[in-house]
Design a protein around this motif. Structure first.
Motif, PDB file in Angstrom:
ATOM      1  N   ASP A  20       0.819  -1.223   0.000  1.00 27.05           N
ATOM      2  CA  ASP A  20       0.000   0.000   0.000  1.00 27.05           C
ATOM      3  C   ASP A  20       0.845   1.263   0.000  1.00 27.05           C
ATOM      4  O   ASP A  20       0.767   2.094   0.908  1.00 27.05           O
ATOM      5  N   HIS A 228      -4.699  -1.714   5.884  1.00 34.54           N
ATOM      6  CA  HIS A 228      -4.079  -0.569   6.570  1.00 34.54           C
ATOM      7  C   HIS A 228      -4.195  -0.743   8.085  1.00 34.54           C
ATOM      8  O   HIS A 228      -4.608   0.163   8.815  1.00 34.54           O
ATOM      9  N   SER A 258       0.070  -0.399   5.885  1.00 35.31           N
ATOM     10  CA  SER A 258       0.289   0.477   4.737  1.00 35.31           C
ATOM     11  C   SER A 258       1.605   1.209   4.929  1.00 35.31           C
ATOM     12  O   SER A 258       1.843   1.796   5.985  1.00 35.31           O
ATOM     13  N   CYS A 261       0.258   5.254   3.793  1.00 34.56           N
ATOM     14  CA  CYS A 261      -1.000   5.882   4.199  1.00 34.56           C
ATOM     15  C   CYS A 261      -1.305   5.574   5.659  1.00 34.56           C
ATOM     16  O   CYS A 261      -0.607   4.794   6.297  1.00 34.56           O
ATOM     17  N   ASN A 263      -2.600   4.136   9.121  1.00 36.44           N
ATOM     18  CA  ASN A 263      -2.907   2.816   9.654  1.00 36.44           C
ATOM     19  C   ASN A 263      -3.796   2.960  10.888  1.00 36.44           C
ATOM     20  O   ASN A 263      -3.798   3.989  11.545  1.00 36.44           O
TER      21      ASN A 263
END
Length: 314
Positions: A20, A228, A258, A261, A263
Motif C-alpha cells: 500500500d 491498513h 500500509s 497511508c 494505519n
C-alpha cells in the motif's frame, strides 16, 4: 541508523516486502508516498546481505493511471539496484482508472515490464527464486475493493501450488487482500459498518476456495495488505483476537501495514513499516522494520515474546 543484517548465518532467500504505497499525483502531499517508498528501497539497497527480492503487496498506485505509474518508476530509478528482483503484484487501487479496468491493466502490464523487467499479460504469475516458489494472485476483472479471480486463474493457482509443493520447501503466496474474516475482518475494515457482509476487507467470494488450496500443503505463507491495519502483535491477539501474524493449521497469514497511508489498530500505527522475509534451510523468519528509522521494530512482541516470527519448517 542500522543497516539490515540477517538474523542468522546461511540465509537462502532475502526479501523486502511492503504494501500500500499508494503513489498518487492527487495526494494532498504527492511527494510523501514516493519519499516513503524510496526509504524502503534504500534500506534494501544498503542491506549487509544482498536482497533477492523487493516487492509490494499491491496498491502500489492509488489510481492505476499512467502518471501514477511514472511517479512510481521514478522512485525505482532514483534508488537503482535495491534488489536483484523487483515484483509488483496488483492491488484493487491499481485496477482503478478513470478510463476503466482495461486501461488500468494495460498500464499495470506496461510499467511492470518497465520497472520489473518482465513482460506481463495477466495479473497472476509465479517465480522460482533461489529454489523457492513465490506465487502471486490478484484481481483479473473489475471488482471494487475485493478481488475477482477467474476460473482460469483459480485452476492455474491450484496447479502452481501443487507444483510448488513438490520442492518440499516453504511456499510464499501473495495477494493484496487477505482471506475473509482473518486479521479481525470485517470489524477491522471499517468500525462504522454493521458487518452484514462478512467478506468486507477480504479477498471476496473465492476466499474459501483459496483457503482450502492453501491449507492442503505444509509450510505455506500468505502475505496480504489492503487493510491498513498497523502492526498488531501478541497483545492484540490476546486482547482483541486478531494480529498481523496469524496461524491456522500449517498456514501462516501475514498482513502488512500500509507503508505510505494511515494505519489503524495495533501497537504500532506508524508509516513506513514493512517486513523482511528471511528463509533458511530449516526455518522462516519474518521481521517488522521501520524503513524510515532504519531499524527493526523490537517493542511489539510477535510470537513467543519475540519481536518477529520464527517458524521451523516441517
Amino acid at each position: 541508523m542500522s543497516r539490515m543484517k540477517p538474523l542468522y548465518d546461511g540465509i537462502r532467500l532475502n526479501c523486502t516486502i511492503v504494501s500500500d504505497t499508494h503513489i498518487d499525483e492527487k495526494h494532498p502531499f504527492p511527494w510523501l508516498p514516493p519519499w516513503r517508498l524510496k526509504h524502503a528501497l534504500a534500506n534494501a539497497k544498503n542491506s549487509k546481505a544482498p536482497v533477492d527480492v523487493f516487492l509490494t503487496v499491491g496498491d502500489t498506485t492509488s489510481r492505476g493511471s499512467d502518471i501514477n505509474w511514472k511517479m512510481t518508476k521514478e522512485c525505482f530509478d532514483k534508488v537503482p539496484n535495491a534488489a536483484k528482483k523487483i515484483i509488483l503484484p496488483i492491488g484493487n487501487h491499481d485496477g482503478w482508472n478513470d478510463d476503466g479496468f482495461d486501461a488500468a491493466i494495460k498500464n499495470y502490464c506496461k510499467y511492470f515490464e518497465l520497472i520489473c523487467g518482465d513482460k506481463r499479460e495477466k495479473p497472476y504469475f509465479s517465480y522460482v527464486i533461489n529454489g523457492y516458489y513465490m506465487i502471486f494472485i490478484g484481481t483479473d476483472s473489475d471488482s471494487g475493493c475485493e478481488a475477482s479471480l477467474s476460473d482460469e486463474q483459480m485452476a492455474w493457482f491450484a496447479a502452481e501450488m501443487e507444483k510448488a509443493s513438490e520442492s518440499g520447501k516453504p511456499i510464499f503466496v501473495f495477494c493484496h487482500q487477505s482471506l475473509n474474516q482473518k486479521h479481525g475482518l470485517p470489524v477491522t475494515w471499517d468500525e462504522s459498518e454493521d458487518y452484514t457482509n462478512l467478506s468486507d476487507g477480504g479477498i471476496g467470494e473465492r476466499s474459501e476456495e483459496i483457503e482450502k488450496i492453501l491449507k492442503a500443503y505444509k509450510n505455506v505463507y500468505y502475505f496480504s495488505g489492503h487493510s491498513h491495519m498497523g502492526l498488531c502483535g501478541e497483545k492484540s491477539l490476546k486482547e482483541k483476537g486478531f494480529a498481523s501474524f496469524e496461524k491456522e493449521d500449517s498456514l501462516n497469514l501475514i498482513n502488512l501495514p500500509s507503508l505510505a497511508c494511515g494505519n489503524h489498530h495495533g501497537e504500532s500505527k506508524a508509516f513506513c513499516i514493512g517486513v523482511q522475509l528471511e528463509v533458511y534451510d530449516d526455518k522462516v523468519v519474518i521481521r517488522p522494520r521501520s524503513f524510515k528509522k532504519h531499524n527493526w521494530l523490537t517493542k511489539v512482541p510477535i510470537k513467543n515474546g519475540k519481536p518477529y516470527l520464527e517458524e521451523k519448517t516441517v
